[in-house]
Design an enzyme around this catalytic site. Structure first.
Site, mmCIF file in Angstrom:
data_model
loop_
_atom_site.group_PDB
_atom_site.id
_atom_site.type_symbol
_atom_site.label_atom_id
_atom_site.label_comp_id
_atom_site.label_asym_id
_atom_site.label_seq_id
_atom_site.Cartn_x
_atom_site.Cartn_y
_atom_site.Cartn_z
ATOM 1 N N SER A 129 0.853 -1.195 0.000
ATOM 2 C CA SER A 129 0.000 0.000 0.000
ATOM 3 C C SER A 129 0.887 1.242 0.000
ATOM 4 O O SER A 129 1.655 1.444 -0.938
ATOM 5 C CB SER A 129 -0.941 -0.039 1.200
ATOM 6 O OG SER A 129 -1.945 0.939 1.088
ATOM 7 N N HIS A 168 -8.071 -4.984 -0.665
ATOM 8 C CA HIS A 168 -6.812 -4.301 -0.362
ATOM 9 C C HIS A 168 -6.065 -5.111 0.696
ATOM 10 O O HIS A 168 -5.852 -4.681 1.831
ATOM 11 C CB HIS A 168 -7.079 -2.876 0.116
ATOM 12 C CG HIS A 168 -5.831 -2.038 0.196
ATOM 13 N ND1 HIS A 168 -5.024 -1.801 -0.888
ATOM 14 C CD2 HIS A 168 -5.256 -1.393 1.243
ATOM 15 C CE1 HIS A 168 -4.011 -1.041 -0.515
ATOM 16 N NE2 HIS A 168 -4.117 -0.788 0.780
#
Length: 552
Positions: A406, A521
């Site tokens: 990320s 995610h």
């Protein structure tokens, strides 16, 4: 109940009867969208959801709070609170700790700024006279607040990250005579706070050591105590036994672990020494391993701490796994990691977690130093840790394998383009990489407060210094890199990973893309998928640094 398809942030909400263990026939059902809901009463929800025409901000989060009554069409539910599309989003919380329930409406301007309102089912009644850069918690008639910046109020000036307490009713009436509940130090920082049965619990990191203070307010003042019986090293998390504040009798739960010790769940009754409820099993052998803490010196002279786990004896050739995050004020701590333990440590390797700037380990000043233009400085910190491992005789540069995900994907892609000589292999997961277009993709605009706005020339000037997609160029000595994303990531667009891999491959570099169908995610939608994602990445790193581990 929130049900996510493939691990995405967007979820379907369905009413579930936990006694009958079945979905409620004719109950509340909301189609897939980002957001959530709060029970106002048994037949009414306060809905903060991006579902519906015009109900999402440009970041993709809820733009409104709606009053949704049982048996009515959600599309007809009246809007009782809203923000403009350019803000990050809104949500509501129902506080039942006082005699009369309060509804808090939070208008989130960006990741670090918000407006707070008090109201009821009809909507917001009054906005609190507070700066936007705050953390706030109310309980009964007590109120605590922490600012990111210095604050002059009531004739006094308080340093950033100071926690102040006051009676809520007194504050609303104009009183500004705060009590100082917590004062930060250069390497002593608050990690949050929460209420439990009239007591305020403060988790603190002091030189990365966990400390917990408990403050009890009364008409005669605030009293302080510590939580006894908790270790002074390792990772300690503490939270309420009861999910809802109004149900709490003050009992707490604690989870304690370190890189070599699996987690133990403990019960803290009142402010007493904890009792062990359950211990997780040891998933790898820790024989001959030790945990040590060190400091690297970054490019500007700042001390960057890191935690090293590995054999007690240095060989100068250790296969090192190095990881960091460095963003959004999130502190990285040395948890017990079964995958690293089994696939790396047990087989003779060394693991390192770096506490680079941009995180929250030492408060707002640490975060701000690695934010905006400082993001490149946070990347310098990580490179400094890699260099320190070589300097200390732990390993060689081509034996260092690094991973980040990320925001940490920006970090790893910059190690490729800015510090390729310090690494043997890189694993870049669910990453942001293209900083020129990140605001155009999914939740990207919500991160402008962390990185800056590429549409403003003065801010693109610093963003381009760590936009690895633009910095990559041919005929460099880049280490092998595996870039991994998931097709169901609806937070960071998988296009970042795809574009970077394609560009590197077109230039002739050893770059690979892994993109499973699900996972959101994250590294997978369930343990099996997460294990496969992790095993693939670690096998790649081990292979590319030339490590044939010892048989077990």
């Amino acid at each position: 109940m929130s049900l996510s398809r493939g691990g995405s942030d967007a979820a379907t909400l369905r009413e579930f009867d936990d006694e009958k263990k079945a979905f409620v026939s004719g109950g509340f059902v909301l189609p897939e969208a980002k957001g959530g809901a709060e029970w106002l009463d048994a037949d009414t929800l306060l809905l903060s959801s991006a579902y519906g025409e015009g109900m999402a901000t440009t970041s993709g989060y809820a733009r409104t709070v709606r009053l949704w009554r049982r048996g009515t069409d959600v599309n007809q539910a009246p809007v009782i609170f809203e923000t403009i599309p350019g803000n990050m989003g809104v949500f509501s919380e129902i506080d039942r700790t006082d005699a009369a329930a309060r509804v808090w409406f939070v208008e989130r301007l960006d990741f670090f700024n918000c407006n707070l309102w008090l109201g009821d089912e009809a909507g917001a009644r009054s906005q609190l006279d507070l700066p936007t850069d705050i953390w706030m918690q109310a309980h009964q008639d007590w109120f605590v607040v922490k600012r990111r910046a210095a604050w002059t109020i009531g004739g006094r000036t308080y340093a950033p990250d100071t926690v102040l307490g006051i009676s809520l009713s007194a504050y609303l009436a104009g009183d500004r005579s705060f009590t100082v509940v917590f004062e930060p130090g250069p390497r002593r920082a608050l990690q949050g706070f929460f209420w439990s049965a009239g007591k305020l619990v403060l988790p603190i990191l002091d030189e990365l050591r966990p400390v917990f203070e408990v403050w009890t307010p009364s008409a005669g003042g605030w009293s302080r105590a510590g939580l006894p019986g908790l270790p002074a090293i390792g990772v300690v998390d503490v939270w309420r036994l009861d999910t809802e504040e109004e149900d709490s009798n003050g009992d707490l739960l604690a989870n304690i672990q370190d890189p070599l010790t699996p987690s133990a769940l403990m019960l803290i009754e009142g402010v007493q020494s904890p009792t062990v409820l359950k211990r997780a099993p040891q998933t790898f052998s820790a024989d001959g391993l030790m945990v040590t803490q060190h400091d690297a010196i970054s490019i500007d002279g700042e001390r960057i701490p890191y935690v090293q786990t590995g054999p007690a004896t240095e060989t100068g050739d250790a296969p090192v796994y190095l990881n960091a995050y460095g963003g959004f004020g999130i502190a990285v701590r040395p948890y017990y990691n079964s995958a690293i333990g089994k696939l790396w440590l047990e087989r003779g390797g060394t693991s390192v977690i770096a506490n680079i700037r941009g995180g929250g380990e030492f408060g707002t000043r640490w975060h701000d130093a690695g934010r905006y233009a400082g993001k490149a400085l946070a990347h310098d910190d990580f490179a400094a840790v890699a260099a320190d491992l070589v300097k200390r005789g732990v390993t060689r540069a081509n034996r260092i394998a690094a991973e980040g995900g990320s925001n940490g994907g920006i970090l790893i892609s910059n190690m490729l383009t800015r510090y390729p000589e310090r690494f043997g292999a890189l694993f870049c997961t669910i990453p942001l990489i293209d900083m020129r277009r990140y605001t155009k993709l999914l939740a990207g605009t919500s991160w402008i407060a962390e990185y800056g706005d590429p549409d403003k020339p003065e801010e693109w000037a610093w963003l381009q210094t760590y936009s690895a997609y633009h910095a990559a160029k041919p005929e460099q000595k880049y280490p092998p890199i595996l870039i991994a994303t998931t097709r169901r990531d609806d937070r960071v667009h998988p296009g970042h990973a795809r574009k970077m891999t394609a560009k590197l491959q077109a230039m002739g570099y050893e770059a690979y893309l892994y993109e499973p169908a699900a996972g959101g995610h994250g590294y997978g939608k369930d343990n099996k998928e997460r294990a496969a994602f992790t095993a693939l990445g670690y096998a790649f790193l081990k292979n590319k640094i030339g490590w044939t581990d010892r048989p077990v």
